[in-house]
Structure formats: structure tokens, C-alpha cells
Design a protein around this motif. Structure first.
Motif, PDB file in Angstrom:
ATOM      1  N   VAL A 122     -43.327  35.670  -8.729  1.00 13.95           N
ATOM      2  CA  VAL A 122     -44.644  36.231  -8.400  1.00 13.95           C
ATOM      3  C   VAL A 122     -44.610  37.674  -8.891  1.00 13.95           C
ATOM      4  CG1 VAL A 122     -46.413  36.532  -6.645  1.00 13.95           C
ATOM      5  CG2 VAL A 122     -44.596  34.862  -6.262  1.00 13.95           C
ATOM      6  N   VAL A 123     -45.305  37.921  -9.992  1.00 12.48           N
ATOM      7  CA  VAL A 123     -45.208  39.243 -10.603  1.00 12.48           C
ATOM      8  C   VAL A 123     -46.413  40.095 -10.243  1.00 12.48           C
ATOM      9  CG1 VAL A 123     -43.748  38.424 -12.491  1.00 12.48           C
ATOM     10  CG2 VAL A 123     -46.238  38.531 -12.791  1.00 12.48           C
ATOM     11  N   ALA A 124     -46.198  41.416 -10.298  1.00 11.07           N
ATOM     12  CA  ALA A 124     -47.220  42.346  -9.825  1.00 11.07           C
ATOM     13  C   ALA A 124     -48.209  42.751 -10.903  1.00 11.07           C
ATOM     14  CB  ALA A 124     -46.553  43.593  -9.242  1.00 11.07           C
ATOM     15  N   ASP A 125     -47.751  42.883 -12.128  1.00  7.29           N
ATOM     16  CA  ASP A 125     -48.647  43.313 -13.213  1.00  7.29           C
ATOM     17  C   ASP A 125     -48.032  42.947 -14.549  1.00  7.29           C
ATOM     18  OD1 ASP A 125     -47.282  45.811 -14.535  1.00  7.29           O
ATOM     19  OD2 ASP A 125     -47.039  46.082 -12.374  1.00  7.29           O
ATOM     20  N   ASP A 126     -48.861  43.001 -15.614  1.00  7.45           N
ATOM     21  CA  ASP A 126     -48.419  42.544 -16.927  1.00  7.45           C
ATOM     22  C   ASP A 126     -47.500  43.521 -17.659  1.00  7.45           C
ATOM     23  OD1 ASP A 126     -49.651  40.122 -16.863  1.00  7.45           O
ATOM     24  OD2 ASP A 126     -51.496  40.815 -17.844  1.00  7.45           O
ATOM     25  N   ASP A 149     -43.530  41.041  -7.209  1.00  4.82           N
ATOM     26  CA  ASP A 149     -44.256  41.639  -6.081  1.00  4.82           C
ATOM     27  C   ASP A 149     -43.515  41.190  -4.816  1.00  4.82           C
ATOM     28  OD1 ASP A 149     -45.940  41.891  -3.817  1.00  4.82           O
ATOM     29  OD2 ASP A 149     -47.686  42.041  -5.136  1.00  4.82           O
ATOM     30  N   GLU A 164     -45.604  39.373  -1.832  1.00  6.64           N
ATOM     31  CA  GLU A 164     -46.077  38.029  -2.166  1.00  6.64           C
ATOM     32  C   GLU A 164     -44.896  37.067  -2.362  1.00  6.64           C
ATOM     33  OE1 GLU A 164     -49.374  37.040  -2.343  1.00  6.64           O
ATOM     34  OE2 GLU A 164     -49.888  39.044  -1.628  1.00  6.64           O
ATOM     35  N   CYS A 205     -47.854  33.756 -12.094  1.00  9.28           N
ATOM     36  CA  CYS A 205     -48.540  33.772 -10.796  1.00  9.28           C
ATOM     37  C   CYS A 205     -48.497  35.185 -10.219  1.00  9.28           C
ATOM     38  CB  CYS A 205     -47.887  32.784  -9.832  1.00  9.28           C
ATOM     39  SG  CYS A 205     -48.202  31.062 -10.294  1.00  9.28           S
ATOM     40  N   ARG A 206     -49.626  35.579  -9.626  1.00  9.12           N
ATOM     41  CA  ARG A 206     -49.740  36.942  -9.085  1.00  9.12           C
ATOM     42  C   ARG A 206     -49.766  36.969  -7.555  1.00  9.12           C
ATOM     43  NH1 ARG A 206     -51.959  40.742 -12.448  1.00  9.12           N
ATOM     44  NH2 ARG A 206     -51.226  40.443 -14.561  1.00  9.12           N
ATOM     45  N   THR A 207     -50.083  35.824  -6.955  1.00  5.61           N
ATOM     46  CA  THR A 207     -50.171  35.777  -5.499  1.00  5.61           C
ATOM     47  C   THR A 207     -49.314  34.632  -4.970  1.00  5.61           C
ATOM     48  OG1 THR A 207     -52.013  34.213  -5.478  1.00  5.61           O
ATOM     49  CG2 THR A 207     -52.578  36.557  -5.604  1.00  5.61           C
TER      50      THR A 207
END
Lengths: 66, 251
Positions: free
Chosen positions: B100-104, B110, B113, B74-76
Motif C-alpha cells: 500500500v503505497v503513499a504516492d507515485d 503508507d 493503511e 493500491c493506495r488504501t
């Protein structure tokens, strides 16, 4: 009517319920959860919830990961 | 139960929480989980038709291991909140490992979030265990919004780089009133022991075991490392000295 389930479009009878739709696709089994148009549909409401034309459903379960 | 790990009122005798990702097959995973002695194990939530074993829940059930659904990928905050609600519906648990991660490339949390999602899920009645940066301020904020534990990384997910900033982990431990679980970055047994020696209440790891050449052997090593580190952290270690100090009497 047509609904998008897990990214794929499918045709269903009008007034299909969430339970009938999941049963049609073989997804009505334990450990499965469904969201329609971004909102969780609890299992207890599957039989009483009608799927509107153009609905987007996500059907998920637990897998290895994390 | 002797020295249990207590999270949100639930007691565990094992302080090793494991993941299930990366195992070549369910049979190896099951033997590794049993060898690790874990009682709490993460699972991901994915589309039913997606690739990936769905038998993982059966493995957990027959070994008496509680599932801990995560919000991996999940990113958001919105995505993570929906995933947590679906997990609660699918698994009948209100526990969630919030990711909740920011990038791959870094898979780093993040923080904006993450805090937002944590607040929402606590309000929705979830027992929230957030995967967080090794940031002592963010850890406090997560505790303040009602998280049941904080789970700072040692280093990025899957890197096996160990604990890159031990002092930050000590700072988090020093002020936290909820359990601290070292999550991510563990490469080998000494990393897990160090986490416990720094005062963490538990260790969460997956890759270090599932992608090891011999997952069952490494799972056994982790079980002992966490136990050893826990014992050492309560044993009041000797101070470090610059010069030698003889341990035998003079001749």
C-alpha cells in the motif's frame, strides 16, 4: 440493461448472469477473477449471480509486475 | 533440503524471491527467472484488457515457480484488501505480497493503511507478506497482527540505491520472529549479499535484474550473491580492527 465493465459501458440482455456477461466479452477463461460493485463474485457463483442494471464490474488477472 | 527458507510452513531452497515487472519480454524474463533459481515470484493483478503480458502465469507454472500476487499500485487498505481477494480467486493462493503505497514519486509504504490492510487480510485467512518501511517499530506491529514475514525496503522501489539504513535492517532482524525479506532498492549483487549478511532471511528484487543490460547474467549474479551472503552471515566474520594485523608469521 447496461453495466460498466473495466471502465467501459456495455449493453446486455436483462437478467444476464456474471458468467454470460464475461463470456460475451471473451473474459470467461482461467486465471480471471471478477468483482461486482466492490465485492468479489467467486467463480462458483458466476452462473447463479444476476447482474443488476448499472452494475460496475472489474475483471482482473495476473500480469507481469512487482 | 539444506538450510531452507521457511515461510508459513512452506519450504524453499532458494532465498531469492523475484518480481516480474520491467522485463522487455516474456522470453527474457523466463531465462532470467530460471537463471536466478527463484521458486517464488511476484505478479500483479490488473484488468484483463489492460496492456501487459498475461502469459506470465504459464512461465511460472512450467518452471515450477510459485506465484506471489501483489497489491501494487493500491493506495488504501480497502483497495489492497479487494485486490488480495481477487488475487486469491484468480490464482487459488492465499499468499499475498501486501503493498500500500503513499504516492507515485516515492512509492513508499503508507504505514497506517498498510497495518490496517494487514490486520484485515490476516483475519480473512491470508498469508500476508507486507512490503514495509525500514522501520523496526512498524515491523514489530506487522508481526503482532499476524503477518507471515516482514519485507522492509532497502531504498525506494526501482531506485537501485541499495540499503540506505543497514542498522535499521539489523534492528528489524534482531527482534523479528518471522522471516525478514529485504524488498526493494537492490541495485547490484553486493546489495543482495549485504542484505543477507545483515541477517535477512531472503531478498526480493525485480528491477535490478529485469532492467539490467544483461538480465540473465545479473540474475545469475543475484543467485550467487544471496547464497554467498547467507553463508557469510552464518560464518561468524572477523571483528573490524583499526590497525593492521599481519596474516603471515614474522620473518
Amino acid at each position: 440493461m447496461r453495466a460498466r465493465v473495466n471502465g467501459t459501458d456495455h449493453d446486455f440482455a436483462d437478467d444476464v448472469t456474471v458468467r454470460e456477461l464475461l463470456d460475451d466479452l471473451g473474459y470467461d477463461r482461467p486465471g480471471v477473477a471478477a468483482a461486482m460493485n466492490g465485492t468479489v463474485v467467486p467463480r462458483v457463483r458466476w452462473a447463479s449471480t444476476t447482474v443488476p442494471d448499472g452494475a460496475v464490474l472489474e475483471v482482473l488477472t495476473a500480469v507481469q509486475g512487482g | 533440503m539444506d538450510d531452507p527458507l521457511v515461510i508459513a510452513g512452506r519450504e524453499y531452497s532458494s532465498r531469492l524471491i523475484t518480481g516480474t515487472g520491467g522485463a522487455t519480454n516474456l522470453e527474457v524474463l523466463e531465462r532470467a527467472l530460471v537463471a536466478s533459481g527463484t521458486e517464488l515470484t511476484t505478479v500483479s493483478i490488473r484488468r484483463v484488457d489492460a496492456a501487459g503480458g498475461t502469459g506470465v502465469l504459464d512461465v511460472l507454472r512450467r518452471n515450477g515457480i510459485d506465484p506471489l500476487p501483489n497489491t501494487a499500485a493500491c493506495r488504501t487498505a480497502a483497495e489492497a484488501v479487494l485486490t488480495a481477494h481477487l488475487a486469491r480467486e484468480a490464482l487459488h493462493t492465499d499468499w499475498v505480497k501486501l503493498e500500500v503505497v503513499a504516492d507515485d514519486r516515492t512509492l513508499l509504504p503508507d504505514p497506517v493503511e498498510l497495518l490496517d490492510a494487514a490486520r484485515t487480510l490476516v483475519d480473512d485467512g491470508f498469508t500476508v507478506l507486507p512490503y514495509t518501511n525500514d522501520d523496526p517499530v512498524l515491523a514489530l506491529r506487522l508481526e503482532e497482527v499476524g503477518c507471515a514475514a516482514v519485507m522492509p525496503l532497502g531504498s525506494p522501489i526501482g531506485t537501485g540505491l541499495g540499503i540506505r539504513n543497514p542498522h535499521n535492517i539489523e534492528l528489524i532482524v534482531a527482534r523479528s520472529r518471522v522471516p525478514v525479506v529485504l524488498d526493494a532498492g537492490i541495485g547490484t549483487a553486493s546489495d543482495a549479499a549485504l542484505a543477507m549478511e545483515l541477517g535477512c532471511d531472503a531478498v526480493l528484487l525485480a528491477t535490478a535484474v529485469t532492467r539490467a543490460g544483461d538480465p540473465v547474467r545479473m540474475a545469475t549474479a543475484m543467485r550467487h550473491a544471496v547464497r554467498a551472503g547467507r553463508l557469510a552471515s552464518g560464518a561468524e566474520r572477523v571483528p573490524k580492527r583499526f590497525w593492521a594485523q599481519a596474516s603471515s608469521p614474522p620473518r
